[in-house]
Design an enzyme around this catalytic site. Structure first.
Site, PDB file in Angstrom:
ATOM      1  N   TYR A   1     -15.175 -17.272  15.641  1.00 51.55           N
ATOM      2  CA  TYR A   1     -15.075 -18.154  14.471  1.00 51.55           C
ATOM      3  C   TYR A   1     -16.432 -18.202  13.794  1.00 51.55           C
ATOM      4  CZ  TYR A   1     -14.308 -22.459  11.743  1.00 51.55           C
ATOM      5  OH  TYR A   1     -14.193 -23.391  10.740  1.00 51.55           O
TER       6      TYR A   1
ATOM      7  N   ASP B   1     -24.154 -14.761  14.781  1.00 56.28           N
ATOM      8  CA  ASP B   1     -23.800 -16.124  14.427  1.00 56.28           C
ATOM      9  C   ASP B   1     -24.162 -17.000  15.621  1.00 56.28           C
ATOM     10  OD1 ASP B   1     -22.671 -18.556  13.953  1.00 56.28           O
ATOM     11  OD2 ASP B   1     -20.772 -17.771  13.183  1.00 56.28           O
TER      12      ASP B   1
ATOM     13  N   LYS C   1     -25.529 -26.850  13.621  1.00 63.55           N
ATOM     14  CA  LYS C   1     -25.461 -27.788  14.757  1.00 63.55           C
ATOM     15  C   LYS C   1     -26.841 -28.300  15.190  1.00 63.55           C
ATOM     16  CE  LYS C   1     -21.049 -25.828  16.007  1.00 63.55           C
ATOM     17  NZ  LYS C   1     -19.883 -26.675  15.900  1.00 63.55           N
TER      18      LYS C   1
HETATM   19  N1  PMP Z   1     -20.067 -20.300  13.321  1.00 63.41           N
HETATM   20  C1  PMP Z   1     -19.855 -20.748  14.567  1.00 63.41           C
HETATM   21  C2  PMP Z   1     -20.155 -19.869  15.722  1.00 63.41           C
HETATM   22  C3  PMP Z   1     -19.349 -22.044  14.753  1.00 63.41           C
HETATM   23  O1  PMP Z   1     -19.132 -22.476  15.995  1.00 63.41           O
HETATM   24  C4  PMP Z   1     -19.087 -22.853  13.628  1.00 63.41           C
HETATM   25  C5  PMP Z   1     -18.538 -24.260  13.785  1.00 63.41           C
HETATM   26  N2  PMP Z   1     -18.038 -24.620  14.978  1.00 63.41           N
HETATM   27  C6  PMP Z   1     -19.346 -22.331  12.369  1.00 63.41           C
HETATM   28  C7  PMP Z   1     -19.835 -21.064  12.234  1.00 63.41           C
HETATM   29  C8  PMP Z   1     -19.103 -23.158  11.139  1.00 63.41           C
HETATM   30  O2  PMP Z   1     -20.007 -24.205  11.089  1.00 63.41           O
HETATM   31  P1  PMP Z   1     -19.644 -25.525  10.243  1.00 63.41           P
HETATM   32  O3  PMP Z   1     -18.514 -26.188  10.944  1.00 63.41           O
HETATM   33  O4  PMP Z   1     -20.925 -26.306  10.265  1.00 63.41           O
HETATM   34  O5  PMP Z   1     -19.296 -25.064   8.876  1.00 63.41           O
END
Ligand code: PMP
Length: 432
Positions: free
Chosen positions: A144, A239, A267
């Site tokens: 994701y 990511d 985060k």
């Molecule tokens: N990339 C990863 C690996 C994530 O875990 C997340 C959110 N859990 C995101 C992108 C998206 O981040 P956000 O919810 O702050 O948009």
């Protein structure tokens, strides 16, 4: 356990917000029942509107490595508030956070702050397309990267528990530029790159895939994947929205010694406030406006309050270097969880852990080495069996992320006494 007030708020919320929530998994669809409305949080504990207390393992999905209301972050935020909370102008706070990153993470030569992980990934893809003149993106099945159209294809997180892995509303021509490869499968990756590598601008991966369970990749897979990517002239995007500053200050890139061209954070970098960041090679980041032709902007980007929370968090991570301690605490806990869950469950239970993240596989992973490393290796019963465990724990005051495909996070402030209580609650779980 009383839940009347949460129920009443949920009924009201459903009238004014889709599913009653502002991010899907919070709605408890994956586990059933009424989401608890949280009134306040402190340390490793949540307090709901009915007065119930929970030991929190969701930890706002990862940012709170030092727990809720960490004293250093609170002080930094309170002090920032006395200076105004947004200027929409150049300021020194984003500079300090950027320098903290670039001075300790050599592959981040330049960085741009945004407001979420989604924005970070979306913007990094734009840079990759501009830099290479190519359009196709490779992602891995179950990773994701936020809810941007082009990567909302075979993603995880809230989508993991929906019947269809893809979102409605994503134009087919956008999805068509995304190539999806199974995790931990070098042959499949090689094949896709042999065929399409010349059109691929970037290979994007969660180096620690943590949005569809915790699908541990082998070091060999990650290294070989990186070298195949390079061979085809594509950029490598890590990511690290979850893993950055969580598994090590420099995230998985530091641990694997693989240097990504572009990297995304979120985060922890905002200490619990809305911050995302993308960064990497200076020549790539200098393509971003106003230095270069790739447009990307934000009204609240580099928000001074959020930057101050991030600075306090990163400085504390550097000062206290909690990683070894946190890992050991989680390692011991994960072993105890596995034993306790196995005692009460009439099926095999496998706890998969990395650093301070853990995930419970409710059944035997369908794999050669006994670990689930890709989507098809997750047992079909995961969702239903997890729901039973989830509610057994919730009723005993333990709050897990409400989905069998989400991970648990330990923080530095979870106490031994709390972890003992969790073990007792797991042992008491009853399955049909
Ligand atoms: N990339 C990863 C690996 C994530 O875990 C997340 C959110 N859990 C995101 C992108 C998206 O981040 P956000 O919810 O702050 O948009």
């Amino acid at each position: 356990m009383k839940t009347e007030k949460s129920e009443a708020l949920f009924a009201r919320a459903k009238k004014v917000a889709p599913g009653g929530v502002h991010s899907p998994v919070r709605g408890f669809r994956g586990v059933g029942g009424t989401p608890r409305f949280i009134e306040s949080a402190q340390g490793s504990e949540l307090l709901d509107v009915d007065g119930n207390r929970y030991i929190d393992f969701c930890m706002s999905w990862g940012p709170l490595i030092f727990g809720h209301q960490d004293g250093d972050v609170a002080e930094a935020v309170k002090s920032a508030m006395t200076r105004g909370w947004t200027y929409g102008a150049a300021e020194p706070y984003s500079l300090e956070l950027a320098e903290l990153m670039t001075s300790h993470i050599p592959w981040v030569e330049k960085v741009r702050f945004v407001n979420s992980g989604t924005e970070a990934v979306m913007s990094a893809l734009r840079v990759a397309r501009a830099a290479t003149g190519r359009h196709k993106v490779v992602k891995f099945d179950g990773c994701y990267h936020g809810h941007l159209d082009s990567l909302l294809v075979r993603a995880g997180s809230g989508l993991a528990e929906m019947a269809s892995p893809d979102s409605a509303g994503v134009p087919p021509h956008v999805a068509a530029d995304t190539l999806v490869v199974p995790l931990n499968d070098l042959d499949a990756f090689r094949k896709v790159m042999d065929e399409h590598g010349h059109e691929v601008c970037v290979v994007a991966i969660e180096p620690l895939p943590a949005n569809n369970g915790l699908l541990l990749q082998t070091g060999e897979f990650l290294c070989e994947m990186a070298s195949i990517t390079r061979k085809h002239g594509a950029l490598l995007l890590f990511d690290e929205v979850i893993s950055g500053f969580r598994v090590a200050f420099g995230g998985m890139a530091e641990l694997t010694k693989i240097k990504p061209d572009l990297v995304c954070y979120g985060k922890i970098i905002g200490g619990g406030f809305p911050v995302g960041a993308y960064g990497g090679r200076a020549d790539l980041m200098d393509l971003v406006a106003p230095a270069g032709p790739v447009y990307q902007a934000g009204t609240l980007s580099g928000n001074p309050v959020a930057m101050s929370a991030g600075i306090a968090t990163l400085k504390k991570l550097l000062r206290e270097n909690p990683y070894a301690r946190l890992e050991e605490k989680t390692r011991v806990f994960a072993e105890r969880v596995q034993k306790a869950a196995q005692k009460s469950a009439p099926f095999p239970v496998q706890v998969q852990r990395f650093s301070s993240l853990m995930w419970t596989v409710m059944g035997a992973p369908k794999s050669r080495d006994g670990l689930a490393r890709s989507l098809p290796e997750i047992p079909e019963e995961q969702k239903a069996r997890f729901a039973t465990l989830f509610h057994a724990l919730l009723s005993q005051g333990v709050y897990l992320a409400p989905s069998g495909f989400e991970v648990s996070f330990l923080s530095t402030v979870h106490t031994d006494e709390q972890l003992d209580r969790v073990i007792a609650a797991i042992e008491g779980a009853r399955y049909e």
